[in-house]
Design a protein around this motif. Structure first.
Motif: not given
Length: 115
Positions: A108, A33, A36-37, A58, A47-49, A29, A55
């Motif tokens: 999620s 993350n 993604a960031a 994650v 947002t990073h998603l 996780f 998405q």
């Protein structure tokens, strides 16, 4: 039948196994993350998603770790049952990991559908 010492060892090993699987899922996780960031695709987003690949990663990454851990616990359950050893605690570990995986997927998916 099984000895009491076997039950104590089975419980301890099942708890350590479950903890390791949960720890591995948490590391996946964190890694997903971080990925993604730091992507350039979502540099200007709130947002990073911000897109489907982020998405999905994650949501699916930690879930696959928990699924594999649950299957591994059930395989160990069958092996211990076949050998006539204490197996119930391993079955409990497998169900716990499956329930945790399902809860993670539900939370999620709900979070990403509202974002």
């Amino acid at each position: 039948m099984t000895a009491d010492g076997d039950d104590d060892q089975a419980y301890g090993r099942a708890v350590v196994y479950g903890g390791c699987v949960i720890g591995a899922a948490a590391l996946v996780f964190a890694a997903v993350n971080f990925w993604a960031a730091t992507r350039t695709n979502c540099a200007g987003a709130r947002t990073h998603l911000c897109d489907t690949p982020a998405q999905a990663a994650v949501m699916i990454g930690p879930s696959l770790v928990l699924l594999g851990g649950g299957i591994g616990a059930f395989v160990h359950t069958y092996q211990r049952y076949r050998d006539g050893r204490s197996w119930r605690v391993w079955q409990g570990a497998g169900w716990f990991l499956f329930i945790l995986m399902t809860a993670y997927l539900m939370i999620s998916a709900g979070t990403m559908s509202t974002g």
